[in-house]
Structure formats: structure tokens, C-alpha cells
Scaffold this motif. Structure first.
Motif, PDB file in Angstrom:
ATOM      1  N   SER A 153      -9.700 -51.253 -41.723  1.00  0.00           N
ATOM      2  CA  SER A 153      -8.564 -51.252 -40.859  1.00  0.00           C
ATOM      3  C   SER A 153      -7.062 -51.671 -41.574  1.00  0.00           C
ATOM      4  O   SER A 153      -7.034 -52.822 -41.933  1.00  0.00           O
ATOM      5  CB  SER A 153      -8.779 -52.134 -39.338  1.00  0.00           C
ATOM      6  N   ILE A 176      -5.620 -38.246 -44.429  1.00  0.00           N
ATOM      7  CA  ILE A 176      -5.166 -37.515 -43.493  1.00  0.00           C
ATOM      8  C   ILE A 176      -3.477 -37.407 -43.100  1.00  0.00           C
ATOM      9  O   ILE A 176      -2.877 -37.674 -43.807  1.00  0.00           O
ATOM     10  CB  ILE A 176      -5.093 -39.062 -42.212  1.00  0.00           C
ATOM     11  N   ILE A 233      -1.513 -37.945 -38.348  1.00  0.00           N
ATOM     12  CA  ILE A 233      -1.564 -39.043 -37.817  1.00  0.00           C
ATOM     13  C   ILE A 233      -3.356 -39.202 -37.689  1.00  0.00           C
ATOM     14  O   ILE A 233      -3.899 -40.158 -38.365  1.00  0.00           O
ATOM     15  CB  ILE A 233      -1.279 -38.915 -35.796  1.00  0.00           C
ATOM     16  N   SER A 234      -4.413 -37.931 -37.616  1.00  0.00           N
ATOM     17  CA  SER A 234      -5.592 -38.353 -37.130  1.00  0.00           C
ATOM     18  C   SER A 234      -6.359 -36.950 -37.495  1.00  0.00           C
ATOM     19  O   SER A 234      -7.572 -35.977 -37.683  1.00  0.00           O
ATOM     20  CB  SER A 234      -6.329 -37.964 -36.015  1.00  0.00           C
ATOM     21  N   ASN A 235      -5.633 -36.008 -38.332  1.00  0.00           N
ATOM     22  CA  ASN A 235      -5.783 -34.738 -39.220  1.00  0.00           C
ATOM     23  C   ASN A 235      -6.870 -34.682 -40.961  1.00  0.00           C
ATOM     24  O   ASN A 235      -6.450 -34.918 -41.611  1.00  0.00           O
ATOM     25  CB  ASN A 235      -5.536 -34.174 -39.523  1.00  0.00           C
ATOM     26  N   ARG A 236      -8.146 -35.088 -40.995  1.00  0.00           N
ATOM     27  CA  ARG A 236      -8.802 -35.370 -42.019  1.00  0.00           C
ATOM     28  C   ARG A 236      -8.874 -33.570 -43.336  1.00  0.00           C
ATOM     29  O   ARG A 236      -8.356 -32.906 -43.109  1.00  0.00           O
ATOM     30  CB  ARG A 236     -10.064 -35.152 -41.697  1.00  0.00           C
ATOM     31  N   SER A 294     -11.231 -42.469 -40.529  1.00  0.00           N
ATOM     32  CA  SER A 294      -9.572 -42.167 -39.598  1.00  0.00           C
ATOM     33  C   SER A 294      -8.849 -42.180 -39.061  1.00  0.00           C
ATOM     34  O   SER A 294      -8.304 -43.480 -39.004  1.00  0.00           O
ATOM     35  CB  SER A 294     -11.269 -41.550 -38.274  1.00  0.00           C
ATOM     36  N   GLY A 295      -8.544 -41.746 -38.770  1.00  0.00           N
ATOM     37  CA  GLY A 295      -6.520 -42.003 -38.137  1.00  0.00           C
ATOM     38  C   GLY A 295      -6.135 -41.808 -36.696  1.00  0.00           C
ATOM     39  O   GLY A 295      -6.930 -41.223 -35.652  1.00  0.00           O
ATOM     40  N   SER A 296      -5.425 -42.740 -36.124  1.00  0.00           N
ATOM     41  CA  SER A 296      -5.213 -42.600 -34.362  1.00  0.00           C
ATOM     42  C   SER A 296      -3.775 -43.316 -34.834  1.00  0.00           C
ATOM     43  O   SER A 296      -2.671 -43.786 -35.589  1.00  0.00           O
ATOM     44  CB  SER A 296      -5.936 -43.018 -33.933  1.00  0.00           C
ATOM     45  N   PHE A 332       0.597 -46.736 -35.927  1.00  0.00           N
ATOM     46  CA  PHE A 332      -0.678 -45.915 -36.285  1.00  0.00           C
ATOM     47  C   PHE A 332      -1.615 -46.964 -36.816  1.00  0.00           C
ATOM     48  O   PHE A 332      -1.828 -47.998 -38.092  1.00  0.00           O
ATOM     49  CB  PHE A 332       0.051 -45.211 -38.217  1.00  0.00           C
ATOM     50  N   LEU A 361      -5.709 -46.612 -39.642  1.00  0.00           N
ATOM     51  CA  LEU A 361      -6.260 -46.164 -40.922  1.00  0.00           C
ATOM     52  C   LEU A 361      -7.232 -46.873 -40.988  1.00  0.00           C
ATOM     53  O   LEU A 361      -7.332 -48.060 -40.807  1.00  0.00           O
ATOM     54  CB  LEU A 361      -6.130 -45.674 -42.138  1.00  0.00           C
ATOM     55  N   CYS A 413       0.348 -45.204 -46.014  1.00  0.00           N
ATOM     56  CA  CYS A 413       1.138 -44.520 -45.151  1.00  0.00           C
ATOM     57  C   CYS A 413       2.380 -43.592 -45.696  1.00  0.00           C
ATOM     58  O   CYS A 413       3.141 -44.317 -46.184  1.00  0.00           O
ATOM     59  CB  CYS A 413       1.047 -45.073 -43.633  1.00  0.00           C
TER      60      CYS A 413
END
Lengths: 112, 127
Positions: free
Chosen positions: A20, A53, A56-59, A68-70, A76, A78, A93
Motif C-alpha cells: 500500500s 490508475i 483516483i480509482s480507474n484502472r 486499485s486506487g482509492s 489517496f 494505491l 502519484c
């Protein structure tokens, strides 16, 4: 300028275990158009960066679903669900919400 | 599949200029911006500036204002980055990257991300 701060600087990980990476921006990355232009890039040794990504969260196309991103606003993350040998490299990032576009300092992912 | 193909490595003297090209192979620049990013040896990524070819407008990072010029030729789908008054600290790999555009209004657009990168051009500044 928006300052992007990544932690940790280095992440030794056992193969098959999760990893992470955190990224914090000095101000909100929510654009006036309602989108948050926060992306994650991977740079393998000797290669150009590669988009993983976006928003934020689109691969991006072709990126494995173990990535995955959040996050939201200024914080933020990864996540790599199970690290594989090919995931070794530096992760950045970056924000495109405000000019100048800026990058985090990078997090080196290596295998223990 | 669009690729960005950059010109080859350069060795330059301090005080001179360098011009790096970036050609879209297998596609065009339509509906995209092009940004330039550099990476000094062992260092991170640094945005230099970018251009939206359909508008012809360029933006530059404050650090490079007055020294960098970014242009684009839509007819050949090629973007250029020229850096002048070179010094040793400009030794780096220079990348171009395609930038999908978000919402556009009044001649400006939001920039989404860097989705496709060129292979990089090594520029060495040495006397």
C-alpha cells in the motif's frame, strides 16, 4: 503549486503479499468540473513511466486488477493486492487538477 | 494503438539549445494535449509544460519560463520541446506524454492524466 507527498519512500514486500502506498496533496484535488485528477504511475527500472490508475480509482487499459486506487480530497492510496515480481519499480502519484502538474517523490517497491 | 516516438539522444554544450521531437505513430493529437516531463539521473519526475494542439496554447512551469518552448504540428502529429541556455543541471531524460482532455470551455480544457508516454530522450549537457 500543489505539493504531493508520498509515503513510504521504500516498501520491501514479500511476493504474494499486499502493498500500500499513500499520497497526500497540499490542497484539494477536486477540479471545478467536479472530477479529481489524481493518477498513479509505475516506472520499472530503465523504462518510461506507465499509467496504472487515473481519476483516483480507474484502472487504465491492460492494468491487472490487483492494482486499485482509492481516496478523496487530499488523501489517496494505491494498493497492490498480491505483489508479483514484475511489480518491482517506483510508483508515483501525480495531480493534473491544477497547473503546474506535480508528482509525488516516488515510492520504491522491492521484493524482500 | 497510438505510440509516441521521440527523437534520439543528444549531447550539448552549456549555453546551447536542444530541440526534442515527439511523433504520434498510429494516431493523431486530436482531442489530446501533449506534456513534457523530465527526469534527472536517479531523480523523480518534473513537469515542464504542455500544449493543446487544437488550440495552439502552451503552458509552462514557472521554473522553465523563458527557457522552454513547446510547439506542435498537427499536420504531422508531432510535438516539439526546445530548451535553451542549457546547463549541466539540464542533463536528464526528457519524456513526452499524451494528455486526454476533460471538460473544455472558452479555449481551455481540464487535463486528465498522462496515458501514453514516449520512450524518452536522453539529453546530456557537458563541456
Amino acid at each position: 503549486d500543489i505539493v504531493m507527498t508520498q509515503t513510504p519512500l521504500s516498501s520491501p514486500v514479500t511476493l504474494g503479499q499486499p502493498a500500500s502506498i499513500s499520497c497526500r496533496s497540499s490542497q484539494s484535488l477536486v477540479h471545478s468540473d467536479g472530477n479529481t485528477y489524481l493518477s498513479w504511475l509505475q516506472q520499472r527500472p530503465g523504462q518510461p513511466p506507465r499509467l496504472l490508475i487515473y481519476k483516483i480509482s480507474n484502472r487504465f487499459s491492460g492494468v491487472p486488477d490487483r492494482f486499485s486506487g482509492s481516496g478523496a480530497g487530499t488523501d489517496f492510496t494505491l494498493k497492490i493486492s498480491r505483489v508479483e515480481a514484475e511489480d518491482v519499480g517506483v510508483y508515483y502519484c501525480m495531480q493534473a487538477t491544477q497547473i503546474p502538474l506535480t508528482f509525488g517523490g516516488g515510492t520504491k517497491v522491492e521484493i524482500k | 494503438q497510438v505510440q509516441l516516438v521521440q527523437s534520439g539522444a543528444e549531447v550539448k554544450k552549456p549555453g546551447s539549445s536542444v530541440k526534442v521531437s515527439c511523433k504520434a505513430s498510429g494516431g493523431t493529437f486530436s482531442s489530446y494535449a501533449i506534456s513534457w516531463v523530465r527526469q534527472a539521473p536517479g531523480q523523480g519526475l518534473e513537469w515542464m509544460g504542455g500544449i493543446i494542439p487544437i488550440f495552439g496554447t502552451a503552458n509552462y512551469a514557472q521554473k522553465f519560463q523563458g527557457r522552454v518552448t513547446i510547439t506542435a504540428d498537427e499536420s504531422t502529429s508531432t510535438a516539439y520541446m526546445e530548451l535553451s541556455s542549457l546547463r549541466s543541471e539540464d542533463t536528464a531524460v526528457y519524456y513526452c506524454a499524451r494528455v486526454p482532455l476533460g471538460y473544455c470551455s472558452g479555449g481551455s480544457c481540464s487535463l486528465e492524466t498522462f496515458d501514453i508516454w514516449g520512450q524518452g530522450t536522453m539529453v546530456t549537457v557537458s563541456s
